[in-house]
Enzyme design. Structure first.
Site, PDB file in Angstrom:
ATOM      1  N   TRP A 101      59.434  10.077  -3.187  1.00 10.81           N
ATOM      2  CA  TRP A 101      59.108   9.028  -2.217  1.00 10.81           C
ATOM      3  C   TRP A 101      58.046   8.100  -2.766  1.00 10.81           C
ATOM      4  CZ3 TRP A 101      62.885   8.313   0.809  1.00 10.81           C
ATOM      5  CH2 TRP A 101      63.643   9.384   1.258  1.00 10.81           C
ATOM      6  N   ASP A 172      51.376   7.182   2.643  1.00  8.77           N
ATOM      7  CA  ASP A 172      52.619   7.516   3.346  1.00  8.77           C
ATOM      8  C   ASP A 172      52.417   8.935   3.868  1.00  8.77           C
ATOM      9  OD1 ASP A 172      55.133   8.316   4.143  1.00  8.77           O
ATOM     10  OD2 ASP A 172      56.075   8.054   2.181  1.00  8.77           O
ATOM     11  N   LYS A 196      59.765  13.671  11.693  1.00  8.19           N
ATOM     12  CA  LYS A 196      59.363  15.030  11.312  1.00  8.19           C
ATOM     13  C   LYS A 196      58.440  15.612  12.393  1.00  8.19           C
ATOM     14  CE  LYS A 196      60.086  13.273   6.813  1.00  8.19           C
ATOM     15  NZ  LYS A 196      61.449  13.598   6.553  1.00  8.19           N
TER      16      LYS A 196
HETATM   17  N1  PMP Z   1      58.335   9.183   2.733  1.00  5.36           N
HETATM   18  C1  PMP Z   1      58.436  10.507   2.893  1.00  5.36           C
HETATM   19  C2  PMP Z   1      57.286  11.379   2.473  1.00  5.36           C
HETATM   20  C3  PMP Z   1      59.600  11.057   3.433  1.00  5.36           C
HETATM   21  O1  PMP Z   1      59.706  12.378   3.597  1.00  5.36           O
HETATM   22  C4  PMP Z   1      60.661  10.201   3.829  1.00  5.36           C
HETATM   23  C5  PMP Z   1      61.930  10.711   4.461  1.00  5.36           C
HETATM   24  N2  PMP Z   1      62.257  11.981   4.348  1.00  5.36           N
HETATM   25  C6  PMP Z   1      60.517   8.838   3.604  1.00  5.36           C
HETATM   26  C7  PMP Z   1      59.347   8.357   3.077  1.00  5.36           C
HETATM   27  C8  PMP Z   1      61.610   7.882   3.970  1.00  5.36           C
HETATM   28  O2  PMP Z   1      61.566   7.734   5.319  1.00  5.36           O
HETATM   29  P1  PMP Z   1      62.616   6.879   6.169  1.00  5.36           P
HETATM   30  O3  PMP Z   1      63.907   7.601   6.084  1.00  5.36           O
HETATM   31  O4  PMP Z   1      61.990   6.897   7.523  1.00  5.36           O
HETATM   32  O5  PMP Z   1      62.666   5.522   5.587  1.00  5.36           O
END
Ligand code: PMP
Length: 361
Positions: A101, A172, A196
């Site tokens: 991520w 994030d 989450k």
């Molecule tokens: N950052 C993290 C740490 C994640 O776990 C996730 C999704 N699992 C995301 C970003 C992406 O999130 P989204 O699907 O809401 O765009």
């Protein structure tokens, strides 16, 4: 048969929250309408909206000088909005890359301006978090430092956050927000997709220091400007009303559990229990993350005998455990222990793992 949900996100929600939503579904607060049918300009909806802001402020101890926003587009949209708002042509942004991520966040920043890797643990296949003390002497031309507080895929988590002095720190926090106490003042901005610990997908929470927001660029499309949403209290356009309603119910549930400290202590207990089962398995199970970097939210592990992993998943599914397959980029297994996963689920999983080991060792 009980069903235990270890999904990585969207993930388990508190049963009582789902029941309340069910009860209120067709007639919210004597309106004879569903929340889904309310105008976002109605008093009934606005009460929900501002109650959720108030609850989040209180639970996370968010100071007055910080704004709380409810946006759309997930954390992925924040990967782009952060550099769009805060990266100008004379500066560079620094990314601490501790998993997939963070890699994605960096890629988006590079599409907007100059961005570089400040620290990375890619060479160890992201089994750990970079040393917090190595993050220092940041160049004064750095627009901001960005990190991922919990790496959902690799199962690693920052214990302490770096001190970046006058350089804004951005995080994030998608997969560990509301799971533990932290000092909001250490960050200029943090964001999290809700799916989450906060509720269903559809709403993204952004918390940011007002002074920092004032520095944001004005030459970007209206919808991507944080200031637009600050000025209109996240009601510039139609917000994801039902997701925010669910978020409000989840926040109320967290209050009822005793707030962040009670949640954090239970989360610790859950994680310790599962890591213990892994560590005392005679290497039958093996944790992916280094001990000092282990996440309390996502427990990643493999089986020494890879051929047994498919069977483990199949038997686990039959025994009532869902969502245990590891992310395709790491393989193996992953149990996500977000706030709404009860200790009872973890105890049941540990018993299943012990039983499986004894049968296949
Ligand atoms: N950052 C993290 C740490 C994640 O776990 C996730 C999704 N699992 C995301 C970003 C992406 O999130 P989204 O699907 O809401 O765009």
């Amino acid at each position: 048969m009980a069903r235990f949900n270890f999904n990585p996100g969207p993930a388990a929600l508190p049963k009582s929250v789902l029941e309340t939503a069910q009860k209120e579904f067709t007639n919210y607060d004597s309106t004879h309408m569903s929340v889904l049918e309310l105008s976002h300009r109605s008093k009934s909806y606005e009460d929900i909206h501002f109650e959720a802001v108030k609850r989040l402020r209180s639970l996370l101890d968010i100071p007055e000088q910080y704004e709380v926003l409810f946006l759309q587009g997930g954390a992925s949209q924040q990967f782009a909005m952060v550099p769009m708002n805060f990266l100008n042509s004379e500066q560079s942004a620094s990314y601490i890359v501790s998993g997939s991520w963070s890699e994605k966040a960096l890629k988006e920043a590079k599409s907007i301006g100059q961005a570089e890797i400040y620290a990375s643990t890619k060479d160890t296949n992201y089994t750990k978090i970079p040393d917090v003390h190595s993050i220092q002497n940041i160049n004064e031309k750095t627009a901001y430092v960005h990190l991922t507080s919990n790496n959902t895929i690799y199962g690693t988590q920052w214990r302490d956050f770096p001190e970046t002095d006058t350089t804004p720190l951005i995080a994030d926090m998608s997969s560990d927000i509301l799971s533990r106490r932290f000092d909001v003042r250490s960050f200029s901005l943090f964001y999290a997709g809700a799916q989450k610990n906060l509720g269903p997908s559809g709403v993204t929470v952004v918390v940011a220091d007002r002074q920092f927001l004032e520095k944001s660029r004005k030459d970007i499309p209206t919808i991507f400007s944080y200031q637009t949403h600050v000025e209109k209290h996240s009601l510039y356009h139609t917000p994801p009303t039902f997701s925010i309603y669910m978020l409000n119910l989840v926040l109320k549930w967290v209050e009822e559990q005793g707030g962040i400290d009670a949640i954090e202590s239970l989360n610790k207990q859950k994680a310790e229990k599962l890591y213990d089962a892994i560590d005392h398995s005679n290497n039958f199970y093996k944790g992916h993350a280094e001990v000092a970097s282990r996440s309390a939210m996502n427990v990643t592990f493999t089986l020494e005998n890879k051929e047994l992993e498919e069977l483990f998943l199949q038997e686990a599914e039959e025994a009532g455990f869902s969502g245990l397959k590891g992310h395709r980029s790491v393989g193996g297994l992953r149990a996500s222990l977000y706030n709404a996963v009860p200790l009872e689920a973890v105890n049941a999983l540990c018993s299943f793992m012990d039983d499986f080991r004894h049968r296949h060792q």
